[in-house]
Design a protein around this motif. Structure first.
Motif, PDB file in Angstrom:
ATOM      1  N   GLY A  28      -6.006   4.516  -9.891  1.00 36.51           N
ATOM      2  CA  GLY A  28      -5.072   3.402 -10.036  1.00 36.51           C
ATOM      3  C   GLY A  28      -4.510   2.876  -8.736  1.00 36.51           C
ATOM      4  N   GLY A  29      -5.007   3.367  -7.596  1.00 38.87           N
ATOM      5  CA  GLY A  29      -4.514   2.875  -6.308  1.00 38.87           C
ATOM      6  C   GLY A  29      -5.239   1.610  -5.884  1.00 38.87           C
ATOM      7  N   HIS A  30      -4.493   0.565  -5.577  1.00 34.67           N
ATOM      8  CA  HIS A  30      -5.089  -0.722  -5.183  1.00 34.67           C
ATOM      9  C   HIS A  30      -4.234  -1.389  -4.110  1.00 34.67           C
ATOM     10  N   ALA A  31      -3.935  -0.677  -3.034  1.00 37.76           N
ATOM     11  CA  ALA A  31      -3.115  -1.244  -1.960  1.00 37.76           C
ATOM     12  C   ALA A  31      -3.854  -2.404  -1.285  1.00 37.76           C
ATOM     13  N   ARG A  32      -3.102  -3.435  -0.970  1.00 35.81           N
ATOM     14  CA  ARG A  32      -3.671  -4.632  -0.355  1.00 35.81           C
ATOM     15  C   ARG A  32      -2.689  -5.225   0.656  1.00 35.81           C
ATOM     16  N   ILE A  33      -3.202  -6.067   1.539  1.00 36.67           N
ATOM     17  CA  ILE A  33      -2.385  -6.919   2.398  1.00 36.67           C
ATOM     18  C   ILE A  33      -2.995  -8.311   2.335  1.00 36.67           C
ATOM     19  N   PHE A  34      -2.152  -9.310   2.034  1.00 39.17           N
ATOM     20  CA  PHE A  34      -2.626 -10.681   1.885  1.00 39.17           C
ATOM     21  C   PHE A  34      -1.971 -11.598   2.908  1.00 39.17           C
ATOM     22  N   GLY A  35      -2.743 -12.587   3.353  1.00 41.79           N
ATOM     23  CA  GLY A  35      -2.213 -13.617   4.229  1.00 41.79           C
ATOM     24  C   GLY A  35      -1.640 -14.770   3.435  1.00 41.79           C
ATOM     25  N   PRO A  36      -0.952 -15.700   4.118  1.00 39.35           N
ATOM     26  CA  PRO A  36      -0.277 -16.803   3.417  1.00 39.35           C
ATOM     27  C   PRO A  36      -1.223 -17.822   2.797  1.00 39.35           C
ATOM     28  N   ASP A  37      -2.516 -17.698   3.045  1.00 38.35           N
ATOM     29  CA  ASP A  37      -3.500 -18.533   2.360  1.00 38.35           C
ATOM     30  C   ASP A  37      -4.180 -17.775   1.223  1.00 38.35           C
ATOM     31  N   GLY A  38      -3.682 -16.566   0.914  1.00 42.77           N
ATOM     32  CA  GLY A  38      -4.239 -15.767  -0.159  1.00 42.77           C
ATOM     33  C   GLY A  38      -5.394 -14.881   0.253  1.00 42.77           C
ATOM     34  N   ARG A  39      -5.724 -14.909   1.532  1.00 38.25           N
ATOM     35  CA  ARG A  39      -6.850 -14.113   2.024  1.00 38.25           C
ATOM     36  C   ARG A  39      -6.493 -12.627   2.078  1.00 38.25           C
ATOM     37  N   SER A  40      -7.449 -11.762   1.715  1.00 38.23           N
ATOM     38  CA  SER A  40      -7.258 -10.324   1.854  1.00 38.23           C
ATOM     39  C   SER A  40      -7.497  -9.944   3.314  1.00 38.23           C
ATOM     40  N   LEU A  41      -6.508  -9.272   3.928  1.00 39.09           N
ATOM     41  CA  LEU A  41      -6.563  -8.963   5.350  1.00 39.09           C
ATOM     42  C   LEU A  41      -6.925  -7.517   5.635  1.00 39.09           C
ATOM     43  N   ALA A  42      -7.034  -6.698   4.597  1.00 38.18           N
ATOM     44  CA  ALA A  42      -7.301  -5.273   4.784  1.00 38.18           C
ATOM     45  C   ALA A  42      -8.435  -4.832   3.866  1.00 38.18           C
ATOM     46  N   GLU A  43      -9.301  -3.990   4.379  1.00 41.42           N
ATOM     47  CA  GLU A  43     -10.393  -3.456   3.570  1.00 41.42           C
ATOM     48  C   GLU A  43      -9.833  -2.471   2.552  1.00 41.42           C
ATOM     49  N   PRO A  44     -10.024  -2.701   1.257  1.00 43.87           N
ATOM     50  CA  PRO A  44      -9.494  -1.765   0.252  1.00 43.87           C
ATOM     51  C   PRO A  44     -10.138  -0.386   0.375  1.00 43.87           C
ATOM     52  N   ILE A  45      -9.406   0.629  -0.044  1.00 46.73           N
ATOM     53  CA  ILE A  45      -9.954   1.969  -0.122  1.00 46.73           C
ATOM     54  C   ILE A  45     -10.147   2.317  -1.597  1.00 46.73           C
ATOM     55  N   PRO A  46     -11.013   3.271  -1.916  1.00 49.89           N
ATOM     56  CA  PRO A  46     -11.286   3.584  -3.332  1.00 49.89           C
ATOM     57  C   PRO A  46     -10.001   3.911  -4.090  1.00 49.89           C
ATOM     58  N   PRO A  47      -9.916   3.519  -5.361  1.00 52.33           N
ATOM     59  CA  PRO A  47      -8.665   3.659  -6.118  1.00 52.33           C
ATOM     60  C   PRO A  47      -8.227   5.086  -6.378  1.00 52.33           C
ATOM     61  N   THR A  48      -9.107   6.061  -6.154  1.00 56.01           N
ATOM     62  CA  THR A  48      -8.719   7.465  -6.328  1.00 56.01           C
ATOM     63  C   THR A  48      -8.389   8.140  -4.999  1.00 56.01           C
ATOM     64  N   ASP A  49      -8.500   7.402  -3.882  1.00 53.03           N
ATOM     65  CA  ASP A  49      -8.306   7.992  -2.554  1.00 53.03           C
ATOM     66  C   ASP A  49      -6.930   7.664  -1.991  1.00 53.03           C
ATOM     67  N   GLU A  50      -6.371   8.608  -1.251  1.00 49.85           N
ATOM     68  CA  GLU A  50      -5.135   8.367  -0.523  1.00 49.85           C
ATOM     69  C   GLU A  50      -5.452   7.807   0.855  1.00 49.85           C
ATOM     70  N   GLY A  51      -4.538   6.996   1.352  1.00 51.57           N
ATOM     71  CA  GLY A  51      -4.717   6.453   2.689  1.00 51.57           C
ATOM     72  C   GLY A  51      -3.784   5.304   2.960  1.00 51.57           C
ATOM     73  N   LEU A  52      -4.038   4.625   4.073  1.00 49.13           N
ATOM     74  CA  LEU A  52      -3.263   3.465   4.492  1.00 49.13           C
ATOM     75  C   LEU A  52      -4.215   2.300   4.718  1.00 49.13           C
ATOM     76  N   VAL A  53      -3.763   1.103   4.390  1.00 46.70           N
ATOM     77  CA  VAL A  53      -4.486  -0.099   4.790  1.00 46.70           C
ATOM     78  C   VAL A  53      -3.665  -0.801   5.856  1.00 46.70           C
TER      79      VAL A  53
END
Length: 336
Positions: free
Chosen positions: A250-275
């Motif tokens: 259930g992990g779906h961390a993201r970072i978005f820009g003001p144009d809606g663009r995804s700025l960070a590569e997602p990591i698998p939803p079962t993995d811990e980490g930082l974007v």
């Protein structure tokens, strides 16, 4: 006037909380802050009620069954003026990293879904509460008020935060945009409850809500999420059916820009980490040039928002009227 020359590096957390363990939660928070700082981040954002973890028991069984979890949950909720929150403040100061922290706030016997913003100097700039807890959350948490729909001045310009389905409240969003927000923290729990059965609770809708917030308000959005690991599933799911209801991941961390663009590569939803993502506020100017819903793209002759952003006191002290003198009482009797 807002400054659009800010450049910095940001991180969003995707990890499993230390369930119902405030001490352990603080230790894991500081470890992730340290990892974010080593990755060059100037600010790191944590999920909704990261400490002591999201109360998934509210969604899984009867009130009688839930009662076994309530007291431990409240005992491990944080007082933002207490020593555990102070440890996170000290770590922020020592590491030189700002923190947006999601936690269950205990105020005497009541709990609130809260977010604090701690500056790089270790000073807490604000603590806000979720304006309206969602669905079954209302059996555990109290409500915020208009003062919790706030955007504050920070080292990163105009910064704000909301929790979870506050991002589905159009008027709350408009009130945030109207305060000149540039950086927003959209904090979520995991997207693993009733997976495949209730679409509105899943990642497609809720990641989409964070992205929509970014493009609708022309702001950068840090969107941290928690996840459910084996420890969480073992704590909350005492049957195969509950394990089906509360899936791992259930992990779906993201970072978005003001144009809606995804700025960070997602990591698998079962993995811990930082974007991580590098932020440049010049992109906000480009986005707002196309559509600014609280500026040139607004129509106040047609639509306007009434927003009461004041804090509401639970008790208002009013002095009693001074007692009437004997003479005035006699005069009233005579006149009567």
């Amino acid at each position: 006037m807002s400054d659009y020359t800010h450049t910095f590096r940001a991180a969003a957390v995707q990890a499993e909380p230390v369930w119902n363990d405030a001490e352990g939660g603080v230790e894991k928070t500081i470890a992730l802050m340290t990892e974010a700082a080593r990755g060059g981040a100037d600010i790191v954002a944590f999920p909704e009620v990261w400490i002591p973890g999201y109360p998934w028991f509210l969604w899984l069984d009867s009130v009688a069954w839930q009662s076994q979890f309530v007291v431990p949950y409240l005992q491990n909720s944080l007082d933002p003026s207490g020593p555990l929150h102070a440890r996170i403040e000290k770590a922020a100061r020592d590491l030189g990293i700002a923190v947006s922290l999601g936690f269950s706030e205990r105020d005497r016997g009541s709990a609130y879904i809260a977010q604090s913003f701690i500056g790089r100097d270790g000073v807490t700039r604000t603590v806000r509460r979720k304006l309206k807890p969602t669905h079954v959350e209302r059996t555990l948490f109290g409500e915020g008020d208009g003062s919790d729909i706030q955007v504050i001045d920070t080292d990163f310009g105009r910064t704000g935060a909301l929790h979870c389905w506050e991002h589905l409240q159009p008027l709350a969003k408009y009130a945030m945009f109207s305060q000149g927000e540039q950086l927003h923290v959209a904090a979520w729990p995991s997207f693993s409850i009733f997976e495949g059965a209730v679409h509105a609770l899943g990642p497609e809708v809720n990641v989409g809500a964070a992205r929509q917030y970014a493009v609708e308000g022309q702001v950068f959005v840090l969107s941290p999420t928690a996840l459910v690991g084996e420890a969480g599933q073992a704590l909350f799911a005492d049957s195969d059916l509950k394990k089906q209801f509360l899936a791992l991941g259930g992990g779906h961390a993201r970072i978005f820009g003001p144009d809606g663009r995804s700025l960070a590569e997602p990591i698998p939803p079962t993995d811990e980490g930082l974007v991580f993502a590098d932020i440049d506020y010049a992109a906000i100017l480009a986005a707002k040039n196309a559509a600014d819903p609280v500026g040139h793209y607004s129509r106040p002759d047609v639509f306007r928002l009434y927003f009461d952003g004041s804090r509401k006191a639970k008790v208002v002290d009013r002095p009693l009227s001074p007692p009437a003198s004997a003479e005035s009482e006699l005069a009233e009797l005579v006149d009567g």
